[in-house]
Design a protein around this motif. Structure first.
Motif, PDB file in Angstrom:
ATOM      1  N   GLN A 251      31.824  35.476  42.225  1.00 49.10           N
ATOM      2  CA  GLN A 251      31.471  36.423  41.160  1.00 49.10           C
ATOM      3  C   GLN A 251      32.781  37.024  40.454  1.00 49.10           C
ATOM      4  OE1 GLN A 251      29.092  39.467  42.506  1.00 49.10           O
ATOM      5  NE2 GLN A 251      27.430  38.116  43.303  1.00 49.10           N
ATOM      6  N   ALA A 252      34.014  36.910  40.989  1.00 44.38           N
ATOM      7  CA  ALA A 252      35.166  37.373  40.291  1.00 44.38           C
ATOM      8  C   ALA A 252      36.076  36.176  40.114  1.00 44.38           C
ATOM      9  CB  ALA A 252      35.657  38.498  41.182  1.00 44.38           C
ATOM     10  N   ARG A 253      35.759  35.192  40.152  1.00 45.25           N
ATOM     11  CA  ARG A 253      36.649  33.964  40.024  1.00 45.25           C
ATOM     12  C   ARG A 253      37.086  33.758  38.662  1.00 45.25           C
ATOM     13  NH1 ARG A 253      36.872  28.665  42.287  1.00 45.25           N
ATOM     14  NH2 ARG A 253      35.023  29.027  43.480  1.00 45.25           N
ATOM     15  N   ASN A 254      36.333  34.108  37.591  1.00 46.91           N
ATOM     16  CA  ASN A 254      36.839  34.116  36.280  1.00 46.91           C
ATOM     17  C   ASN A 254      37.875  35.180  36.238  1.00 46.91           C
ATOM     18  OD1 ASN A 254      35.078  31.894  35.698  1.00 46.91           O
ATOM     19  ND2 ASN A 254      33.615  33.290  34.796  1.00 46.91           N
ATOM     20  N   ARG A 255      37.748  36.264  36.470  1.00 48.65           N
ATOM     21  CA  ARG A 255      38.900  37.492  36.584  1.00 48.65           C
ATOM     22  C   ARG A 255      40.125  36.880  37.062  1.00 48.65           C
ATOM     23  NH1 ARG A 255      38.318  43.502  38.806  1.00 48.65           N
ATOM     24  NH2 ARG A 255      40.460  44.448  38.105  1.00 48.65           N
ATOM     25  N   ALA A 256      39.872  36.610  38.403  1.00 50.26           N
ATOM     26  CA  ALA A 256      41.281  36.016  39.162  1.00 50.26           C
ATOM     27  C   ALA A 256      41.826  34.979  38.326  1.00 50.26           C
ATOM     28  CB  ALA A 256      40.933  35.427  40.426  1.00 50.26           C
ATOM     29  N   THR A 257      41.005  34.006  37.999  1.00 50.99           N
ATOM     30  CA  THR A 257      41.802  32.881  36.910  1.00 50.99           C
ATOM     31  C   THR A 257      42.342  33.389  35.813  1.00 50.99           C
ATOM     32  OG1 THR A 257      40.183  31.589  37.961  1.00 50.99           O
ATOM     33  CG2 THR A 257      41.297  30.574  35.763  1.00 50.99           C
TER      34      THR A 257
END
Length: 504
Positions: A251-257
């Motif tokens: 769910q936080a992949r986009n933020r990490a990217t």
């Protein structure tokens, strides 16, 4: 009569057998040593199949070797215990390792060079027993009902520290069945490494490094990933267990990217150029550089031939890094053990070559002190140089030598990949997978590689100028003694540096 004859024949055969096979009496000294090895280690196989058998045949019953495979918990615990007692530095720990008396030998090359002299030393001293009890039982493990302890382990292909970390983690899982390790490539799972790094408070400049272990509320990075630290964490979470803290992170992949991309944008061209230049001066890259410059010096090649070979070698290095950056990183995963073995051979050969050049340069220094400089300007003695040239010209045409230089540049670049770009290159490789950033990432990748090969370009240009410039030749002749002494010290330092890299 037949019985007596048969009995005599049996006695004769027994006597002959005793004469042919070395035996040990109560007064004969014995040397007992321990070899730790791993089934997946190519260097260990060489020690077991090529180095030890001749010694065992030569010394017979006076030599006793305990060969302990470290996949067994008791054997690995004994290795850890001896490494601590012998105070082996963490960067030198690995397999194959031999403990004999008060000495330890790490790595195929060190074992081949030093083992027999140590055997002879201890035989002359009256023998030596095993440095520790062999075959001891492992310490007790946790109960079957213990709660699970989940660990996230990040690795990078070709990383020597990762190789030892994986041994430690396997040992941990065997000793404590409740330990569950999930492995991730720091390149392929950069977003997860970034997300966990932020969550655990890891500094930004260390979030994409390997090895790294995340467990419970703790994180271990680089040299911290060792058996002692891991065991301490298992004891900490033995009663409570440790949940997989990365579950649901998607769910936080986009933020990490986005954070990785933001950090990539913050690099700027100058930052990437500086990183490429610094990485191009590291020990691994310098070993590559010395390998070919030394070979060209030994072979007496000059002028355009040096430029052609230098250009081919440098192009091979540049294209290899470019290809890896464009997404062919997975190929290296298939070559992990082979790359490690090849790397040790390349650096070992380079170290020997540097040691030889140090000796020749020092001999030239002595000649220069006596005023005899006729046959040593940037070359070996004339007779040796002519013999080397004859061998090379019989065996290789110039085009084949250039092709070999290109292929060597590609191969050695893969060998040194783990020593370079520990943060910048994984970041650029990851950003290449983002369509909106691909053009800029490709530009940065090219800039990084151009600065990475700059030291190679400079050295080969200097070699070309040095082998073709009469002015430089006259300058060196006037200061021959100083130049040769400096070269001897430089090559001696490089030989020592590379030897340490091989055995570490």
């Amino acid at each position: 009569m037949r019985k007596s004859l048969t009995h005599s024949l049996v006695l004769l055969v027994a006597v002959l057998g005793l004469l042919m096979v070395p035996t040990v009496t109560a007064e004969d000294p014995m040397v007992r040593l321990i070899l730790f090895w791993d089934e997946a280690c190519p260097s260990c196989k060489i020690v077991l199949k090529e180095i030890l058998p001749p010694l065992e045949a030569k010394y017979g019953a006076q030599l006793e070797v305990a060969k302990l495979e470290i996949s067994w918990v008791a054997n690995y615990e004994l290795l850890l215990k001896l490494e601590k007692e012998y105070q082996i530095p963490p960067e030198r720990r690995g397999v194959p390792t031999i403990f004999i008396g008060d000495f330890y030998l790490v790595g195929e090359e060190e074992i081949e060079e030093s083992l027999e002299p140590l055997i002879q030393h201890y035989l002359a001293a009256g023998g030596v027993d095993y440095p520790a009890e062999v075959g001891a039982s492992p310490t007790s493990t946790a109960s079957e009902n213990a709660p699970a302890i989940y660990m996230a382990y990040f690795y990078q292909t070709g990383c020597r520290e990762c190789d030892r970390a994986e041994h430690d983690l396997r040992y941990l899982q065997q000793k404590y069945p409740q330990v569950v390790v999930e492995s991730f490539s720091v390149v392929e799972q950069a977003s997860l490494a970034e997300w966990l790094g932020e969550r655990y408070g890891v500094p930004e400049d260390r979030r994409l490094t390997a090895p790294a272990v995340f467990v419970g509320q703790d994180v271990l990075l680089d040299a911290q990933v060792n058996a002692e630290e891991l065991l301490a964490l298992v004891e900490k979470y033995a009663a409570s267990g440790a949940e997989p803290t990365w579950q649901g992170w998607e769910q936080a992949r986009n933020r990490a990217t986005e954070r990785i991309i933001a950090r990539f944008r913050s690099f700027g061209p100058l930052t990437v150029l500086a990183a490429g230049l610094v990485d191009g001066l590291n020990p691994c890259a310098f070993a590559t550089l010395v390998f070919f410059v030394s070979y060209l010096t030994l072979s007496g090649r000059k002028g355009r031939e040096v430029l052609a070979v230098g250009a081919a070698f440098t192009l091979g290095v540049f294209l290899a890094y470019l290809v890896v950056g464009l997404g062919f990183y997975k190929v290296l995963d298939l070559l992990g053990d082979l790359l490690t073995t090849l790397g040790r051979w390349v650096y070992g050969l380079t170290a020997l070559l540097c040691a030889a050049l140090a000796v020749f340069s020092f001999l030239d220094f002595l000649k220069a002190r006596r005023g005899d400089i006729g046959d040593m300007t940037l070359n070996l003695p004339h007779g040796l140089r002519m013999r080397i040239n004859a061998v090379i010209r019989r065996g290789r045409k110039s085009q084949a030598f250039v092709a070999g230089a290109f292929a060597t540049g590609v191969v050695v670049s893969f060998l040194e990949l783990a020593c370079t770009g520990q943060v910048y290159l994984p970041t650029i490789v990851f950003v290449m997978s983002q369509p909106e950033m691909r053009v800029r990432a490709l530009l940065f990748l090219v800039l990084y590689n151009l600065l990475f090969i700059l030291p190679l370009v400079v050295v080969f240009i200097l070699v070309y100028y040095g082998t073709g410039s009469k002015q430089l030749t006259r300058f060196l002749q006037r200061r021959a003694a100083m130049v040769k002494l400096g070269m001897a010290m430089l090559f001696a330092a490089l030989a020592t540096w590379l030897t340490v890299s091989v055995v570490a």
